[in-house]
Design an enzyme around this catalytic site. Structure first.
Site, mmCIF file in Angstrom:
data_model
loop_
_atom_site.group_PDB
_atom_site.id
_atom_site.type_symbol
_atom_site.label_atom_id
_atom_site.label_comp_id
_atom_site.label_asym_id
_atom_site.label_seq_id
_atom_site.Cartn_x
_atom_site.Cartn_y
_atom_site.Cartn_z
ATOM 1 N N LYS A 71 0.800 -1.239 0.000
ATOM 2 C CA LYS A 71 0.000 0.000 0.000
ATOM 3 C C LYS A 71 0.831 1.288 0.000
ATOM 4 O O LYS A 71 0.408 2.284 -0.557
ATOM 5 C CB LYS A 71 -0.969 0.000 1.189
ATOM 6 C CG LYS A 71 -2.076 -1.043 1.054
ATOM 7 C CD LYS A 71 -3.084 -0.895 2.167
ATOM 8 C CE LYS A 71 -4.119 -2.011 2.118
ATOM 9 N NZ LYS A 71 -5.166 -1.822 3.125
ATOM 10 N N ASP A 108 -9.943 2.843 2.246
ATOM 11 C CA ASP A 108 -10.077 2.124 3.527
ATOM 12 C C ASP A 108 -10.873 2.926 4.570
ATOM 13 O O ASP A 108 -11.756 2.390 5.228
ATOM 14 C CB ASP A 108 -8.691 1.801 4.105
ATOM 15 C CG ASP A 108 -8.039 0.610 3.419
ATOM 16 O OD1 ASP A 108 -8.773 -0.245 2.890
ATOM 17 O OD2 ASP A 108 -6.798 0.534 3.421
#
Ligand code: ATR
Length: 282
Positions: A71, A108
């Site tokens: 990420k 997220d």
């Protein structure tokens, strides 16, 4: 699955990737909405990440999700990073544009807040204190989303205090770093308590926290979904707090990516939860 030569393709890059629930999630939606497409696991080693991302347009991919450990490093491989992902310092969603350029986003935190909204009334969060345990990547995304939502002070409790202080300096706003030893002392007045640490996950030590000072009206959430009901959620439910498990965040974070790649705004339903839980989680 019935895919044609014109099928739209997306996938998830991870290392390891076999535990990812994203293929189960996105292929459920593809089937549900009868879309000519597929979503596949892509096992990509860290040293190959840059090349793998840059290959997406040539292969005709609509985009991809990114999971551990990609990420943060993926930031250097994309053409554009949206404002939210730049603030967080990590991306979990890649979208290939018509001109072949690649944009990185982070869904997220938005997924976390949507999951909260879907299962409980969070209007009372506006302007009120929140306690977050942990200061890793997930905590960054959730903190940014809670700030956007209008939460009040965010008490950021972390074992390594400097990491919480760095997060305060990076994200700004009303973030108050708190030493791990003082985690029980900041609970009075909180409207939300979230665990973003690994404590309580299968194979990890238990999360030990005394909840006596937490108002019983406070929502308690854990982003861990293995097990689905963690020790924290169990203790919170027993004293009457509303609880939100970690599966909702996982399902909701997938929605913006699915919309960008396949052109349909998908719904998170009980049937989807059941499908993902079946063999997928527990
Ligand atoms: P992610 O990016 O998924 O959030 P991470 O960056 O590895 O994962 O963060 C894990 C979090 O769990 C961190 O807040 C970590 O605390 P440190 O910053 O001090 O490492 C926390 N954590 C892990 N093991 C812990 C333990 N035994 N006690 C308390 N916190 C722990």
């Amino acid at each position: 699955m019935n895919i044609s030569g014109k099928a739209k393709i997306a996938g998830v890059m991870g290392c390891p990737v076999e535990h990812s629930l994203s293929p189960r999630l996105h292929n459920y939606w593809l089937k549900e909405y009868k879309i000519d497409g597929a979503f596949i696991p892509l096992s990509v080693k860290p040293e190959n990440l840059h090349q793998a991302i840059r290959s997406l347009p040539a292969l005709g991919f609509a985009g991809a999700n990114l999971t551990v450990p990609h990420k943060e490093t993926a930031l250097n491989a994309v053409d554009r990073v949206d404002k939210n992902a730049a603030r967080i310092g990590a991306i979990n969603t890649l979208v290939v544009s018509n001109d072949g350029s690649i944009e990185g986003k982070n869904t997220d935190g938005v997924g976390f807040v949507e999951a909260l909204e879907a299962s409980t009334n969070i209007e009372s969060l506006k302007g009120n204190p929140v306690v977050l345990l942990g200061a890793g990547g997930a905590a960054r995304a959730i903190t940014a989303a809670l700030q956007d939502y209008g939460a009040g002070e965010i008490y950021l409790v972390n074992r390594t205090l400097e990491r919480a202080e760095r997060m305060r300096d990076d994200l700004g706003g009303k973030i108050i770093p708190v030493d791990w030893k003082e985690r029980a002392d900041v609970l009075s007045g909180a409207k939300l308590l979230v665990n973003t640490t690994v404590l309580g996950m299968v194979g990890q030590p238990a999360l030990e926290i005394n909840l006596d000072a937490l108002p019983v009206t406070a929502v308690v959430s854990d982003i861990i979904y293995r097990p689905l009901i963690t020790g924290l959620l169990n203790n919170a439910a027993r004293r009457g707090n509303p609880i939100v498990d970690g599966l909702g965040m996982l399902l909701h974070q997938g929605r913006p990516g699915f919309y960008s790649w396949f052109g349909r705004d998908p719904k998170v339903t009980e049937a989807l939860r059941t499908h993902v839980l079946d063999r997928g989680v527990l």
